[in-house]
Motif scaffolding. Structure first.
Motif, PDB file in Angstrom:
ATOM      1  N   ASP A 175      36.141  -9.266 -22.607  1.00  0.00           N
ATOM      2  CA  ASP A 175      36.419  -8.137 -21.721  1.00  0.00           C
ATOM      3  C   ASP A 175      35.117  -7.388 -21.444  1.00  0.00           C
ATOM      4  N   TRP A 176      34.594  -7.569 -20.233  1.00  0.00           N
ATOM      5  CA  TRP A 176      33.400  -6.814 -19.809  1.00  0.00           C
ATOM      6  C   TRP A 176      33.895  -5.489 -19.241  1.00  0.00           C
ATOM      7  N   ASP A 229      41.606 -16.858 -13.870  1.00  0.00           N
ATOM      8  CA  ASP A 229      42.405 -16.917 -12.639  1.00  0.00           C
ATOM      9  C   ASP A 229      43.460 -18.011 -12.703  1.00  0.00           C
ATOM     10  N   HIS A 273      44.102  -9.935 -23.044  1.00  0.00           N
ATOM     11  CA  HIS A 273      43.463  -8.684 -22.640  1.00  0.00           C
ATOM     12  C   HIS A 273      44.226  -7.488 -23.202  1.00  0.00           C
ATOM     13  N   GLU A 288      32.297  -3.419 -16.347  1.00  0.00           N
ATOM     14  CA  GLU A 288      32.405  -4.005 -15.014  1.00  0.00           C
ATOM     15  C   GLU A 288      33.846  -4.209 -14.576  1.00  0.00           C
ATOM     16  N   GLU A 297      36.904 -12.853 -18.908  1.00  0.00           N
ATOM     17  CA  GLU A 297      36.690 -14.296 -18.898  1.00  0.00           C
ATOM     18  C   GLU A 297      37.552 -14.906 -19.998  1.00  0.00           C
ATOM     19  N   THR A 342      35.826  -6.729 -15.625  1.00  0.00           N
ATOM     20  CA  THR A 342      36.080  -8.160 -15.455  1.00  0.00           C
ATOM     21  C   THR A 342      36.391  -8.795 -16.804  1.00  0.00           C
ATOM     22  N   ASN A 376      35.763 -20.721 -16.804  1.00  0.00           N
ATOM     23  CA  ASN A 376      36.542 -19.494 -16.926  1.00  0.00           C
ATOM     24  C   ASN A 376      37.952 -19.723 -16.385  1.00  0.00           C
TER      25      ASN A 376
END
Length: 497
Positions: A435-436, A459, A469, A439, A443, A441, A456
């Motif tokens: 978890d960035w 999606d 997450h 930003e 992955e 975002t 990644n």
């Protein structure tokens, strides 16, 4: 010869006494607490050992340890940097729980692995890199955190130099209690030409010899925390020359030396002779300790745990010298990609581990505390080692399925140094999510199929990504993990999760 009834009775009695004595001796031996030695290396990459696959570095003694015990291929550190990783080992807690980093640090309320073992009858010894001092420096020294003996452990995160007198710019040490990062305290009686990796190894040998002589029936706990292979890059000249020759005559590479990262470069080759020589000195330390245990007759009752604090220095945001390559893992020290957190983890437990085992069980640095308690025959302390699991079953080669997630939180990225950015991560089973959060975002990777984290899946697998997450969000909230306010560069009192 005629044996009377009385004589037969005496013989039977003596035989019974011999049998009882033998059984008691075996029972005493079985009940005797094992000695425990943790061999902890600084900045050692996952691929930096021969038994892990390195073709350039030579580590015969550590490879032998792996051949005599069990080597884990899915082992992790609690954090991709020095201080938090060490906090995780010492306390059995995720560093983020103790706000490390996050404006706090080790406090007296944090019961350490050494304090628990000392209460359980162990004599405890520490030497090398401590680096866990915080506001109450006196109270944070090893001798105040459960270690009976502390040699060379203090504020320093790295030696100013690997050569005696282990400081620069002063003729005499000024911070004699070890509170200064610019000098190593406790080795003032060294000699010119002395190398710190050798010196703290000798200190460990001397402790073990003295302990066995004076307290042969009492167990010891040794935490040998090497300053190697952290910067500065300094090694014995004869070993450097050996690897320069090897590099020139034996090594060929299919990959380029560097590859561009998100913020800079990552090194793809193991081709630095000085670093290779530093690793060999670490291996020589292991060889000397093994020889000492055999000479003292205690090798069969001494557990050795080998691991390191974080991944190898292989990425940069500036033009600094890089040490090693963690390929096929992605990136290195500071990052929550595998190169920053996956670590070598080898355990030799005489009588319990079959020789030469390799395990893919998931283990991490916080597990060392409860696992060592179990090995020592002491009760678990879940209120203290809150985030660690007892993994003795995995060490014995038995089936071990980790059903709980493993978490990391790295809120103090260094984009201009090691190149990393603020992030959190979770691994559950084969899947890992990063978890960035700055930003916004994420992955998602399947590490069983993609150890290099190149594909990644966030999606493609939105449900799995959302599940992991949410685990991170809830975990950060539950432990009040700290996050830096980017506008003020201060820790947020109430973190945004």
């Amino acid at each position: 010869m005629i044996i009377t009834m009385r004589g037969k009775a005496i013989i039977l009695l003596l035989t019974a006494l011999v049998l009882v004595t033998g059984i008691q001796a075996q029972s005493d031996k079985a009940d005797k607490q094992p000695n425990i030695l943790i061999f902890y290396v600084d900045d050692l990459g996952w691929m930096d050992l021969g038994c892990q696959g390195s073709q350039f570095y030579e580590t015969p003694a550590i490879d032998q340890l792996a051949s005599e015990g069990i080597r884990f291929t899915n082992a992790y550190t609690a954090h991709p940097r020095c201080v938090p990783a060490r906090y995780g080992v010492m306390t059995g807690k995720y560093p983020a729980r103790g706000h490390v980093p996050g404006g706090q640090g080790m406090v007296p309320e944090d019961l350490t692995i050494a304090e628990a073992l000392k209460e359980g009858g162990y004599t405890t010894f520490f030497t090398g890199k401590w680096h866990l001092l915080f506001k109450d420096k006196e109270g944070n020294m090893p001798e105040k955190q459960g270690f009976d003996v502390n040699v060379a452990g203090g504020a320093a995160g790295a030696p100013p130099t690997y050569w005696y007198p282990y400081r620069k710019g002063e003729s005499t040490p000024s911070g004699r209690k070890g509170f200064k990062k610019t000098e190593i305290h406790g080795l003032e009686d060294g000699k010119e030409g002395e190398y710190i990796t050798d010196r703290i190894t000798d200190e460990t040998v001397a402790f073990m010899q003295n302990h066995v002589k004076k307290k042969p029936d009492e167990p010891f706990f040794v935490f040998l925390s090497h300053y190697g292979v952290h910067t500065p890059f300094e090694a014995k000249p004869e070993l450097v020359q050996k690897y320069r020759k090897k590099l020139k005559s034996e090594m060929t590479y299919d990959l380029p030396e560097y590859e561009k990262t998100i913020t800079g470069d990552t090194k793809l080759r193991q081709d630095f002779p000085v670093y290779a020589a530093m690793i060999e000195s670490i291996d020589q330390s292991m060889a000397k300790l093994n020889a000492t245990l055999s000479e003292l007759g205690i090798a069969d009752n001494t557990i050795i745990i080998f691991t390191a604090d974080n991944g190898g220095l292989s990425t940069r945001g500036n033009k600094r010298q890089l040490a090693t390559s963690n390929y096929p893992l992605r990136y290195g020290k500071g990052w929550l990609y595998e190169g920053g957190i996956r670590e070598a983890f080898i355990v030799k437990w005489p009588g319990q581990t079959a020789a030469g085992q390799v395990s893919d069980a998931l283990v991490t640095g916080t597990d060392i505390f409860p696992t060592v308690l179990k090995m020592a025959g002491l009760k678990q302390r879940p209120q203290d080692h809150m985030d660690g699991l007892d993994v003795t079953s995995a060490i014995k080669g038995e089936r071990f399925d980790r059903e709980t997630p493993m978490f990391w939180h790295s809120p103090m990225g260094r984009p201009t140094s090691t190149g990393d950015r603020n992030s959190s991560a979770v691994r559950l089973g084969d899947y890992k999510l990063i978890d960035w959060y700055d930003e916004g975002t994420i992955e998602l990777y399947n590490l069983k199929e993609d150890i290099g984290e190149t594909n990644n899946l966030a999606d493609q697998m939105p449900e799995k990504a959302g599940e992991l997450h949410q685990l991170i969000i809830e975990w950060r909230k539950s432990i009040e993990a700290k996050i830096l306010d980017p506008s003020k560069n201060k820790w947020m009192k109430k973190a945004k999760h």
